[in-house]
Scaffold this active site. Sequence first.
Site, PDB file in Angstrom:
ATOM      1  N   CYS A   2      38.535  32.865  52.747  1.00 49.49           N
ATOM      2  CA  CYS A   2      38.495  32.032  52.804  1.00 49.49           C
ATOM      3  C   CYS A   2      37.480  31.391  54.048  1.00 49.49           C
ATOM      4  CB  CYS A   2      40.105  32.136  54.239  1.00 49.49           C
ATOM      5  SG  CYS A   2      41.411  32.846  53.372  1.00 49.49           S
ATOM      6  N   ARG A  27      35.252  30.082  48.374  1.00 56.19           N
ATOM      7  CA  ARG A  27      35.436  31.424  49.017  1.00 56.19           C
ATOM      8  C   ARG A  27      37.065  31.652  49.006  1.00 56.19           C
ATOM      9  NH1 ARG A  27      31.837  33.516  52.774  1.00 56.19           N
ATOM     10  NH2 ARG A  27      33.591  34.646  53.548  1.00 56.19           N
ATOM     11  N   TRP A  74      42.306  31.768  50.283  1.00 54.22           N
ATOM     12  CA  TRP A  74      41.755  32.605  48.607  1.00 54.22           C
ATOM     13  C   TRP A  74      43.920  33.346  49.037  1.00 54.22           C
ATOM     14  CZ3 TRP A  74      41.715  37.978  47.754  1.00 54.22           C
ATOM     15  CH2 TRP A  74      42.083  38.097  46.373  1.00 54.22           C
ATOM     16  N   ASN A 100      40.253  34.786  58.142  1.00 52.49           N
ATOM     17  CA  ASN A 100      39.791  35.493  57.338  1.00 52.49           C
ATOM     18  C   ASN A 100      39.742  36.905  57.115  1.00 52.49           C
ATOM     19  OD1 ASN A 100      38.543  36.016  54.845  1.00 52.49           O
ATOM     20  ND2 ASN A 100      36.651  35.310  55.434  1.00 52.49           N
TER      21      ASN A 100
END
Length: 613
Positions: A2, A27, A74, A100
């Site tokens: 992320c 990303r 993500w 992340n």
Amino acid sequence: MCGIVGYIGPKEAYPILIKGLHRLEYRGYDSAGIALLQNGEIKLYKCKGKVSDLEAFASGKNTSGTVGIGHTRWATHGPPNDINAHPHYSMSEELVIIHNGIIENYATLKEGLNKRGYVFKSDTDTEVLAHLIEDIQNKEQVPLEEAVRLALNEVIGAYAIVILSKKEPQKLIAAKKGSPMVIGIGNDEFYIASDATPIVEHTRNVVYLDDEEIAIAEPGKELKIKTVKNLEITPYIQQLQLELELLEKGGYDHFMLKEIFEQPRSIRDSLRGRMDPNTGRISMAGIIDFENKFIQAPRIIIIGCGTSWHAGLVGEYLIEELARIPVEVEYASEFRYRNPIITENDIVIAISQSGETADTLAAIQLAKQKGATIFGICNVVGSSIARATHAGAYTHAGPEIGVASTKAFTAQVSVLALIALALGHKKGNLTEQTYHKLLTELDRIPDLVSEVLKTENKIREISQIFKDARNFLYLGRGFNFPVALEGALKLKEISYIHAEGYPAAEMKHGPIALIDEEMPVVVIANRNTSYEKIVSNIQEVKARGGKLIAIVTCGDTEVRKMADYCIEIPEVEEALSPLITVIPLQLLSYHIAVLRGCNVDQPRNLAKSVTVE
């Protein structure tokens, strides 16, 4: 995988955060969000979709404030939706967090928090951290940074986090373990991000956090860093070398196309200062420092993922051919789980574009524990792999924003070619004539790549013919078998067409059953020691009605008679041919994807930097 960005200082935070998220969107791009501190309250805007969707969602709303954090996601835990988008509130909504990584023991922590009355709104592991930090702060009555430190001592997994609290409004707390984090230092202001791309236009002074370090950023004060074990660390400030113009498309429709066309420069930059074909000099500090280790190594193990693994396969061919050192190429994601035999005499070469690939980092740690010497090849200065290895070489490819790697591959292969040549020369396996010939040829590669790029229009025409194909087969032999794998991967990644790469001789052992008039077959058929064998493979394809696209050496007549479509490349030494043969395959994938209406820079389900296992 992320993107994280944060700002605290005298400027309006929202424009900095949004621009930073656009820079970081490679990303992750499932959802996005920002949190802003406004008059003692935290305003949170987030939604499913891309950063542009977040901009539309926030349009017309109050986005004032000089302190804020942002995130582009993500998905790992929980599907992409508005609720699972970051940032996440604590239960009292007095603090927010972006994250992340993956909290591996989140279920255990969540169960304990549930019993203490905490209610979870999302499916994410991240929300556990928000509640845990708040719970500790309430129970222990400690400052925010101490609550974060105590919480992280209970966490198993990987994280890069930034926390904003309305109780302590002039403070951002950041921490990392296994996921990248860089802090930019400005005038009474701090920028926090997953990488330097959102920071470079604001300041060149940065600090890269190491694992299990916590940073406390307060305007008007020095950056403070401590470990999760409560040891104070003196920040090491570095100067960014990143050029801002490399982060823009520069008139190209997509970053991927720009990066394909940057390869003459990126290959040249990866070679510059490391070789002189006139004197026969190769100078690579990492090789020089460990020269005896390399020369005496009983074997070299190359580890990588995806495109980097394919570059490693080319490296295997190069090192074994030129230096006569046995090489094994391993998927980093499998390496650590199969109890590999590693000795203190082994050299492990770890390859990663980002320098942050979680599987590769884990494999490095395992190899280090076994006593091996680790040599890193990566593209990002100050990245985790660069710091974790004993020595290494940067590829100097420049920022690669397109998720499907292109210039990173050729830069990695260029560095591997230099390593193979240096070792082959030192070991006396190459005659002076052969050594100088290969050095001269390597020096010509950027110009040869420029020649191949002139075939773009023809490749676009071929792409129009095959854009609706459902399957592709890529065939190559010797040095170009890894290129066949890479070509197939590129097509899969960005056009969503199923494609497989095979050694051409293996076609008879199964894949030939797939060949009919509906099956496009891409064959790398440049002149080399396997040319006659490739011609035989082409005949087998044609006998079964396959549609043949051939990569051929300029002036070839034999393959041209049989192939439906030919793309010519200049003649090149066989060992260095992957640097040339891969270029048409990159362009073919790009133009097919564009014609199919795909988002080539941000293909579905993929992220550029895989920082979770």
